[in-house]
Write a protein that holds these residues in place. Structure first.
Motif, PDB file in Angstrom:
ATOM      1  N   MET A   1      60.571  72.054  47.534  1.00 53.78           N
ATOM      2  CA  MET A   1      61.659  71.985  48.760  1.00 53.78           C
ATOM      3  C   MET A   1      60.942  71.288  49.980  1.00 53.78           C
ATOM      4  SD  MET A   1      64.469  72.433  50.459  1.00 53.78           S
ATOM      5  CE  MET A   1      65.311  74.090  50.109  1.00 53.78           C
ATOM      6  N   GLN A   2      59.711  71.809  50.357  1.00 58.83           N
ATOM      7  CA  GLN A   2      59.109  71.380  51.527  1.00 58.83           C
ATOM      8  C   GLN A   2      58.415  69.754  51.269  1.00 58.83           C
ATOM      9  OE1 GLN A   2      55.685  73.632  53.209  1.00 58.83           O
ATOM     10  NE2 GLN A   2      57.160  75.431  53.684  1.00 58.83           N
ATOM     11  N   ASP A   3      58.066  69.426  50.110  1.00 59.77           N
ATOM     12  CA  ASP A   3      57.731  68.087  49.874  1.00 59.77           C
ATOM     13  C   ASP A   3      58.893  67.303  50.015  1.00 59.77           C
ATOM     14  OD1 ASP A   3      55.029  68.705  49.169  1.00 59.77           O
ATOM     15  OD2 ASP A   3      55.486  68.681  47.024  1.00 59.77           O
ATOM     16  N   ILE A   4      59.865  67.527  49.578  1.00 58.61           N
ATOM     17  CA  ILE A   4      61.318  66.864  49.755  1.00 58.61           C
ATOM     18  C   ILE A   4      61.794  66.526  51.355  1.00 58.61           C
ATOM     19  CG2 ILE A   4      63.750  66.717  49.264  1.00 58.61           C
ATOM     20  CD1 ILE A   4      63.237  68.519  46.752  1.00 58.61           C
ATOM     21  N   ILE A   5      61.570  67.603  52.045  1.00 55.50           N
ATOM     22  CA  ILE A   5      61.752  67.602  53.234  1.00 55.50           C
ATOM     23  C   ILE A   5      60.666  66.443  54.080  1.00 55.50           C
ATOM     24  CG2 ILE A   5      61.567  68.852  55.453  1.00 55.50           C
ATOM     25  CD1 ILE A   5      62.754  71.209  54.070  1.00 55.50           C
ATOM     26  N   LYS A   6      59.565  66.746  53.646  1.00 62.32           N
ATOM     27  CA  LYS A   6      58.476  65.762  54.282  1.00 62.32           C
ATOM     28  C   LYS A   6      58.870  64.237  53.920  1.00 62.32           C
ATOM     29  CE  LYS A   6      54.455  68.889  54.280  1.00 62.32           C
ATOM     30  NZ  LYS A   6      53.309  69.497  53.569  1.00 62.32           N
TER      31      LYS A   6
ATOM     32  N   ASN B   1      68.639  59.771  50.515  1.00 60.56           N
ATOM     33  CA  ASN B   1      67.869  60.871  50.551  1.00 60.56           C
ATOM     34  C   ASN B   1      68.752  62.004  49.831  1.00 60.56           C
ATOM     35  OD1 ASN B   1      65.733  60.983  52.652  1.00 60.56           O
ATOM     36  ND2 ASN B   1      67.348  59.906  53.664  1.00 60.56           N
ATOM     37  N   ASP B   2      69.011  61.661  48.465  1.00 63.47           N
ATOM     38  CA  ASP B   2      69.955  62.269  47.478  1.00 63.47           C
ATOM     39  C   ASP B   2      69.071  63.666  47.245  1.00 63.47           C
ATOM     40  OD1 ASP B   2      72.153  62.140  46.190  1.00 63.47           O
ATOM     41  OD2 ASP B   2      70.976  62.221  44.254  1.00 63.47           O
ATOM     42  N   ALA B   3      67.844  63.624  46.885  1.00 69.68           N
ATOM     43  CA  ALA B   3      67.108  64.855  46.552  1.00 69.68           C
ATOM     44  C   ALA B   3      67.303  66.142  47.891  1.00 69.68           C
ATOM     45  CB  ALA B   3      65.469  64.797  46.499  1.00 69.68           C
TER      46      ALA B   3
ATOM     47  N   GLY C   1      56.893  74.889  58.262  1.00 74.18           N
ATOM     48  CA  GLY C   1      57.551  74.078  57.350  1.00 74.18           C
ATOM     49  C   GLY C   1      59.034  74.654  56.655  1.00 74.18           C
ATOM     50  N   ASN C   2      59.230  76.245  56.976  1.00 69.22           N
ATOM     51  CA  ASN C   2      60.342  76.525  56.159  1.00 69.22           C
ATOM     52  C   ASN C   2      61.508  76.211  57.007  1.00 69.22           C
ATOM     53  OD1 ASN C   2      58.531  77.974  54.451  1.00 69.22           O
ATOM     54  ND2 ASN C   2      58.034  79.881  55.728  1.00 69.22           N
ATOM     55  N   VAL C   3      62.499  76.222  56.197  1.00 71.06           N
ATOM     56  CA  VAL C   3      64.061  76.188  56.516  1.00 71.06           C
ATOM     57  C   VAL C   3      64.323  77.540  57.078  1.00 71.06           C
ATOM     58  CG1 VAL C   3      66.487  75.491  55.783  1.00 71.06           C
ATOM     59  CG2 VAL C   3      64.540  74.261  54.990  1.00 71.06           C
ATOM     60  N   VAL C   4      64.824  77.416  58.252  1.00 70.65           N
ATOM     61  CA  VAL C   4      64.987  78.647  58.914  1.00 70.65           C
ATOM     62  C   VAL C   4      66.671  79.121  58.849  1.00 70.65           C
ATOM     63  CG1 VAL C   4      64.958  79.835  61.110  1.00 70.65           C
ATOM     64  CG2 VAL C   4      63.329  78.480  60.460  1.00 70.65           C
ATOM     65  N   ASN C   5      67.202  77.711  58.908  1.00 68.24           N
ATOM     66  CA  ASN C   5      68.858  78.052  58.862  1.00 68.24           C
ATOM     67  C   ASN C   5      69.411  76.426  58.621  1.00 68.24           C
ATOM     68  OD1 ASN C   5      71.329  79.177  59.053  1.00 68.24           O
ATOM     69  ND2 ASN C   5      70.831  80.508  61.015  1.00 68.24           N
ATOM     70  N   THR C   6      70.765  76.505  58.620  1.00 64.24           N
ATOM     71  CA  THR C   6      71.686  75.189  58.235  1.00 64.24           C
ATOM     72  C   THR C   6      72.770  75.120  59.373  1.00 64.24           C
ATOM     73  OG1 THR C   6      72.735  75.899  56.341  1.00 64.24           O
ATOM     74  CG2 THR C   6      70.613  74.863  56.055  1.00 64.24           C
ATOM     75  N   PHE C   7      73.206  73.922  59.422  1.00 64.88           N
ATOM     76  CA  PHE C   7      74.701  74.181  60.253  1.00 64.88           C
ATOM     77  C   PHE C   7      75.353  72.878  59.745  1.00 64.88           C
ATOM     78  CE2 PHE C   7      76.779  71.704  63.756  1.00 64.88           C
ATOM     79  CZ  PHE C   7      77.790  72.514  63.942  1.00 64.88           C
ATOM     80  N   GLY C   8      76.719  73.098  59.522  1.00 62.56           N
ATOM     81  CA  GLY C   8      77.581  71.773  59.272  1.00 62.56           C
ATOM     82  C   GLY C   8      78.174  72.179  57.657  1.00 62.56           C
ATOM     83  N   PRO C   9      79.066  71.162  57.433  1.00 61.19           N
ATOM     84  CA  PRO C   9      79.464  69.798  57.926  1.00 61.19           C
ATOM     85  C   PRO C   9      80.135  69.823  59.295  1.00 61.19           C
ATOM     86  CG  PRO C   9      80.806  70.242  56.073  1.00 61.19           C
ATOM     87  CD  PRO C   9      79.797  71.223  56.071  1.00 61.19           C
ATOM     88  N   ARG C  10      80.779  71.115  59.507  1.00 59.23           N
ATOM     89  CA  ARG C  10      81.802  71.204  60.655  1.00 59.23           C
ATOM     90  C   ARG C  10      81.695  72.363  61.556  1.00 59.23           C
ATOM     91  NH1 ARG C  10      85.281  70.024  56.208  1.00 59.23           N
ATOM     92  NH2 ARG C  10      86.011  67.870  56.104  1.00 59.23           N
ATOM     93  N   PRO C  11      82.029  72.365  62.817  1.00 53.82           N
ATOM     94  CA  PRO C  11      81.992  73.540  63.451  1.00 53.82           C
ATOM     95  C   PRO C  11      82.775  74.604  62.680  1.00 53.82           C
ATOM     96  CG  PRO C  11      82.502  71.887  65.103  1.00 53.82           C
ATOM     97  CD  PRO C  11      82.549  71.262  63.433  1.00 53.82           C
ATOM     98  N   SER C  12      82.407  76.031  63.015  1.00 51.83           N
ATOM     99  CA  SER C  12      83.125  77.125  62.375  1.00 51.83           C
ATOM    100  C   SER C  12      84.474  77.058  62.465  1.00 51.83           C
ATOM    101  CB  SER C  12      82.281  78.325  62.980  1.00 51.83           C
ATOM    102  OG  SER C  12      82.600  78.636  64.393  1.00 51.83           O
ATOM    103  N   GLU C  13      85.119  76.907  63.612  1.00 51.00           N
ATOM    104  CA  GLU C  13      86.554  76.799  63.638  1.00 51.00           C
ATOM    105  C   GLU C  13      87.282  75.787  62.848  1.00 51.00           C
ATOM    106  OE1 GLU C  13      87.975  76.727  67.941  1.00 51.00           O
ATOM    107  OE2 GLU C  13      86.500  78.505  68.331  1.00 51.00           O
ATOM    108  N   ALA C  14      86.591  74.571  62.801  1.00 55.91           N
ATOM    109  CA  ALA C  14      87.256  73.229  62.016  1.00 55.91           C
ATOM    110  C   ALA C  14      86.944  73.667  60.548  1.00 55.91           C
ATOM    111  CB  ALA C  14      86.278  72.059  62.150  1.00 55.91           C
ATOM    112  N   THR C  15      85.918  74.524  60.220  1.00 57.17           N
ATOM    113  CA  THR C  15      85.587  74.904  58.922  1.00 57.17           C
ATOM    114  C   THR C  15      86.806  75.739  58.435  1.00 57.17           C
ATOM    115  OG1 THR C  15      83.388  74.374  58.906  1.00 57.17           O
ATOM    116  CG2 THR C  15      84.126  75.988  57.219  1.00 57.17           C
ATOM    117  N   LYS C  16      87.187  76.842  58.997  1.00 60.64           N
ATOM    118  CA  LYS C  16      88.228  77.494  58.873  1.00 60.64           C
ATOM    119  C   LYS C  16      89.579  76.700  58.805  1.00 60.64           C
ATOM    120  CE  LYS C  16      90.336  82.126  60.302  1.00 60.64           C
ATOM    121  NZ  LYS C  16      91.468  81.743  59.170  1.00 60.64           N
TER     122      LYS C  16
END
Length: 198
Positions: A1-6, A115-117, A141-156
Motif C-alpha cells: 500500500m505505501q508503495d502504491i501511495i508513493k 491511479n487505478d492501483a 507513511g500510514n493511512v490514518v483515515n479517509t473521507f468522501g466521496p460526499r459529505p456525511s449528510e449528502a451520503t445519507k
C-alpha cells in the motif's frame, strides 16, 4: 500500500494547478480521464464554474479556524479526482479551504484514471467513487483515515434514495445540487474537522 501511495504522490498536482488545468480544459473543450465524451466535457465546463464560485463563497467559521489551527501532525491529504466529477467540484474547494488554514496539512491531488492501483485500495461500496481523500501521516507513511466521496449528510441522502428507488434519477441529482448549494461546504468542513480529531 505505501508503495502504491508513493507512486501516486509522484504524479500529484496542487490545488492551484488543478484549477488552472480546469480552465485550460474548458478552453480546449476537453476533460480529464480516460473517456473524452461530450457529456463529460460539458460536466468539466460546469464544474470549473462551480469551483470558481465555491472558492469565493465557502467560508470557515472562526470556531472552525481555531480548531484547524490546533492540528499539529504533518499530514498529507491525497485526493483522487477527475475534472468531470460533480461531487468533486463541490467538495474539493472545501477541502482546500481547510488545508490552507494549517501548514501541517499538505493537499495533493491525483487523477483517478491514472491511479487505478490507488483507487482500488479505497473503493466505496465496491465502486471507484470520487472525490476520495486519503489522509496520510507524513512521519509513518500510514493511512490514518479517509473521507468522501460526499459529505456525511449528502451520503445519507444518496443511500436513502437508492434504498427506496434503486437508482439515482436525474431529478434526485438536481435535488443533490440544491443541497450542495444550500449547505455551502459546511457539512464537508465539519466532516474534515472530525478527520483532524480536534
Amino acid at each position: 500500500m505505501q508503495d502504491i501511495i508513493k507512486d501516486s504522490l509522484k504524479k500529484h498536482i496542487s490545488y492551484s494547478e488543478y484549477t488552472e488545468l480546469m480552465t485550460q480544459l474548458v478552453a480546449d473543450e476537453s476533460t480529464t480521464g480516460a473517456d473524452k465524451t461530450e457529456a463529460l466535457i460539458n460536466y468539466t465546463k460546469l464544474n470549473e464554474r462551480r469551483m470558481k464560485r465555491w472558492d469565493k463563497t465557502i467560508k470557515l467559521s472562526e470556531d472552525a479556524k481555531t480548531k484547524i489551527a490546533q492540528y499539529k501532525k504533518p499530514t498529507t491529504w491525497l485526493v483522487l479526482t477527475e475534472s468531470w466529477c460533480g461531487d468533486a467540484a463541490h467538495v474539493i474547494p472545501a477541502i482546500n479551504k481547510v488545508a490552507n488554514e494549517n501548514e501541517n496539512i499538505n493537499l495533493k491531488l491525483v487523477f483517478r484514471d491514472e491511479n487505478d492501483a490507488l483507487m482500488n485500495q479505497f473503493l466505496t461500496n465496491g465502486g471507484k467513487s470520487i472525490p476520495k481523500l486519503v489522509m496520510i501521516d507524513d512521519e509513518t507513511g500510514n493511512v490514518v483515515n479517509t473521507f468522501g466521496p460526499r459529505p456525511s449528510e449528502a451520503t445519507k441522502l444518496v443511500s436513502d434514495y437508492k434504498e427506496t428507488h434503486g437508482v439515482l434519477t436525474p431529478e434526485f441529482k438536481e435535488d443533490l445540487q440544491r443541497w450542495y448549494n444550500k449547505d455551502k461546504g459546511q457539512n464537508a468542513i465539519a466532516d474534515l474537522l472530525q478527520l483532524l480529531d480536534v
